[in-house]
Design an enzyme around this catalytic site. Structure first.
Site, short mmCIF file in Angstrom:
data_model
loop_
_atom_site.label_atom_id
_atom_site.label_comp_id
_atom_site.label_asym_id
_atom_site.label_seq_id
_atom_site.Cartn_x
_atom_site.Cartn_y
_atom_site.Cartn_z
N ASP A 49 10.68 1.86 6.99
CA ASP A 49 10.27 0.46 6.86
C ASP A 49 11.44 -0.43 7.26
OD1 ASP A 49 7.74 -0.94 5.28
OD2 ASP A 49 9.52 -2.22 5.34
N GLU A 64 -12.48 1.18 17.48
CA GLU A 64 -13.56 1.09 16.50
C GLU A 64 -14.42 -0.16 16.66
OE1 GLU A 64 -11.90 -0.92 12.46
OE2 GLU A 64 -10.96 1.00 12.94
N ILE A 111 0.84 -1.20 0.00
CA ILE A 111 0.00 0.00 0.00
C ILE A 111 0.87 1.25 0.00
CG2 ILE A 111 -1.72 1.32 1.30
CD1 ILE A 111 -2.75 -1.42 2.37
N ARG A 153 -3.80 0.80 10.78
CA ARG A 153 -4.47 0.17 11.90
C ARG A 153 -4.65 1.22 13.00
NH1 ARG A 153 -6.49 -2.92 9.28
NH2 ARG A 153 -6.46 -5.19 9.27
N THR A 175 -4.62 5.19 7.58
CA THR A 175 -5.51 4.22 6.95
C THR A 175 -4.97 2.81 7.18
OG1 THR A 175 -4.32 4.46 4.84
CG2 THR A 175 -6.30 5.81 5.15
N PRO A 216 1.43 -2.37 9.80
CA PRO A 216 0.52 -3.29 10.50
C PRO A 216 0.57 -3.05 11.99
CG PRO A 216 2.51 -4.44 9.83
CD PRO A 216 2.58 -3.08 9.21
#
Length: 328
Positions: free
Chosen positions: A173, A263, A154, A234, A232, A206
């Site tokens: 990353d 959520e 993504i 987690r 967008t 993640p």
């Protein structure tokens, strides 16, 4: 194969039925997987779960006792499933890692544009017959520095899109992708350097034990004053209380969320007749520079088709006694 599908949203069913084409016996339930609903899986060899479902060790043990041997997760994230417990039991677990990086990436950029150009406020003003532009001065993405936290599938699509906008790209990353550096000029830097330089921070990492509340008071304090934060990925990666403090101080100038750490039990359902009991969420909604969507980043025809196809592919493999294509 007999399959119980928990937390089934009405719009999902046609896609799952079409992908299945009658090969497996699918039992759809609106209810989430909970201690109360776990008996619904009695007699099924497999279940399918989504974000609201409880895949904790005790429930996995109950599922095993009911005869369940496989769990198909209808998302890329599987933090709601205790993978170690599943492995101890012998439960096969598969997710859908690449259902559509474009859907999430495009939604992230949509949030950026909507916040940068004050589209929420503009729409509210127009509907109130107010066409004044005084409070709607925005900014361009061109020339801005965008930091991407988590440059996987993504994040890579986000980089490609924003390269087209003329943005300078930074990334964090654990596995740097040299191709993104070569093609789009993305520079990998430590998180503190990214925060210090980025006009916009887009989160695509993640949720793990290491990333939970990664964006806390200390990290948010390193942001450029007035920076934009988009999540967008987690919800649990962002400490909501810290974000509220950063909004109140002005350190955080814009916040766009498609995910929220609390959520569960809130998103994916109609609560128009219920009082909003989540004080932090209610406070977020009071800020005009905050835009929240209810975990709809994945909600495209293409993504739903790919998710259904991948879930059925896992079921097909398990029915043949083989590992699923994306078994974890």
């Amino acid at each position: 194969m007999d399959v119980t599908i928990f937390s089934t949203l009405a719009f999902e069913r046609p896609f799952l039925k079409q992908a299945n084409a009658g090969r497996h016996q699918l039992h759809f339930y609106d209810a989430a997987l909970t201690p109360e609903t776990v008996p619904l899986a009695q007699g099924s060899q497999a279940i399918s779960v989504f974000a609201p479902d409880d895949g904790s060790a005790p429930l996995l043990a109950q599922l095993w006792a009911h005869g369940v041997r496989h769990v198909a997760v209808r998302s890329a994230g599987y933090d709601n499933v205790d993978l170690l417990a599943a492995h101890r039991l012998g439960l096969g677990v598969a997710n859908v890692p690449d259902y559509s990086p474009h859907a999430i990436a495009e939604h992230a950029v949509a949030l950026m544009l909507a916040l940068a150009r004050h589209l929420r406020q503009a729409n509210e003003q127009l509907r109130a017959n107010d066409f004044c532009l005084d409070k709607l001065i925005g900014f361009e993405l061109y020339g801005k520095t965008v930091g991407i936290l988590g440059v996987g599938h993504i994040g890579a699509v986000v980089a490609r899109i924003l390269h087209g906008f003329g943005c300078r790209l930074l990334g964090v990353d654990v596995l740097p992708n040299a191709e993104l550096t070569q093609r789009y000029g993305l520079e990998y830097v430590p998180l503190p350097a990214l925060c210090a330089q980025a006009d916009i921070l887009s989160v695509h990492t993640p949720l793990t034990a290491q990333t939970r509340h990664l964006l806390d008071d200390e990290v948010l304090a390193r942001l450029k004053p007035g920076a934009m934060l988009i999540n967008t990925g987690r919800g649990g990666v962002l400490d909501t209380a810290a974000a509220l403090r950063a909004l109140a101080s002005g350190r955080l100038g814009y916040l766009g969320l498609d995910v929220y750490e609390a959520e569960k039990g809130l998103f994916f359902a109609n609560h128009t007749r219920d009082p909003l009991r989540d004080a932090a969420f209610a406070q977020l909604l009071t800020y005009p520079n905050v835009l929240v969507t209810g975990h709809q980043g994945y909600l495209t025809q293409e993504a739903l088709t790919n998710i259904a196809t991948a879930v059925v592919a896992s079921l097909d493999a398990w029915a043949l006694g083989q590992p699923a294509p994306h078994e974890l």
